[in-house]
Design an enzyme around this catalytic site. Structure first.
Site, PDB file in Angstrom:
ATOM      1  N   GLY A 100       0.744  -1.166  -0.128  1.00 57.16           N
ATOM      2  CA  GLY A 100      -0.054  -0.048   0.066  1.00 57.16           C
ATOM      3  C   GLY A 100       0.742   1.277   0.136  1.00 57.16           C
ATOM      4  O   GLY A 100       0.296   2.376   0.066  1.00 57.16           O
ATOM      5  N   GLU A 108      -5.232  -4.008  -5.554  1.00 54.20           N
ATOM      6  CA  GLU A 108      -4.212  -5.163  -5.506  1.00 54.20           C
ATOM      7  C   GLU A 108      -4.779  -6.334  -4.635  1.00 54.20           C
ATOM      8  O   GLU A 108      -4.535  -7.330  -5.283  1.00 54.20           O
ATOM      9  CB  GLU A 108      -2.897  -4.681  -4.682  1.00 54.20           C
TER      10      GLU A 108
END
Ligand code: DER
Length: 241
Positions: A100, A108
């Protein structure tokens, strides 16, 4: 070898070892994953790879893949991926990840959970003994009453001692400057949780974050990694569970 050389090495190795023609693949986000995307484009161009369908994990990966002529689709049309390749901000001994750093953790995670194999590519600076101190844990939250949500997060038992910091800047061009909250591809905010000591139980921490109303998702990717390819000064090595 520069850090970018190491990132390129693992990005290319992952594609060469795990991407086969006629498959559906997930394309990660960040500077290491970008090398893997380049490699897919290169091999499609040379004819070494054919009939690939790619699912991007961010707008910026989608744009990079489009420039390379990589055929793109979405999870709505293809949610059984053969492999996904992505970087990480930290990798612990159990191959649990912090992700992140590039603000793409939600897309993702939703993509990488659909892949039969999830290949993580890192340079050795990402390897750690425990998640947290080396890289703040990104958490995507809705903008509504975000200060309230940050307070609730700071009181979660498994996250004791964390200091939530609202991420400012521009995620699209990955700059940290500016005084406005960074906005994700999904229109949300990112809070980075700073830790002085390693998180004792990343699985419990992830569960408590996910159960917090206002939290969209978080950067603790536990139990997802199939294999981690690491580029170090002495060359490339594989970390498996
Ligand atoms: O934001 C992300 O999840 C990226 O994959 C990050 O974890 C790794 O980014 P990097 O390859 O640019 O270090």
């Amino acid at each position: 070898l520069s850090q970018d050389d190491l990132k390129r090495m693992v990005g290319y190795q992952a594609v060469d070892d795990y991407v086969k023609s006629g498959t559906v693949i997930g394309l990660g986000t960040g500077s290491t994953a970008a090398h893997a995307v380049d490699r897919v484009g290169e091999k499609l161009k040379s004819g070494e790879l054919k009939d690939i369908i790619a699912i991007p994990t961010s707008v910026r990966t989608k744009e990079q893949a489009e420039k390379l002529g990589i055929p793109l689709s979405t999870l709505d049309l293809h949610s059984d991926l053969d492999v996904a390749i992505d970087g990480a901000d930290e990798v612990d001994p159990q191959l649990n990840l912090v992700k992140g750093g590039g603000g793409a953790l939600f897309r993702e995670k939703i993509v990488e959970l659909c892949a039969k194999k999830f290949i993580v590519i890192v340079d050795e600076s990402k390897i750690c003994d425990g998640l947290g101190p080396g890289f703040p844990i990104p958490v995507e939250i809705v903008p509504f009453c975000h200060e309230h949500t940050m307070r609730v997060i700071s009181k979660l038992p498994a996250l004791k001692g964390c200091e939530p910091v609202l991420r400012l800047g521009n995620i699209a061009n990955n700059t940290a400057d500016g005084d406005k909250p960074a906005i994700t591809d999904n229109g949300n905010y990112i809070v980075d949780l700073k830790f002085k000591t390693p998180i004792k139980d990343p699985v419990a921490a992830g569960q408590q974050l996910k159960a917090t109303v206002g939290v969209v998702d978080h950067g603790l990717f536990t139990g997802m990694t199939t294999v981690c390819i690491v580029a170090g000064k002495e060359g490339i090595y594989i970390k498996e569970k």
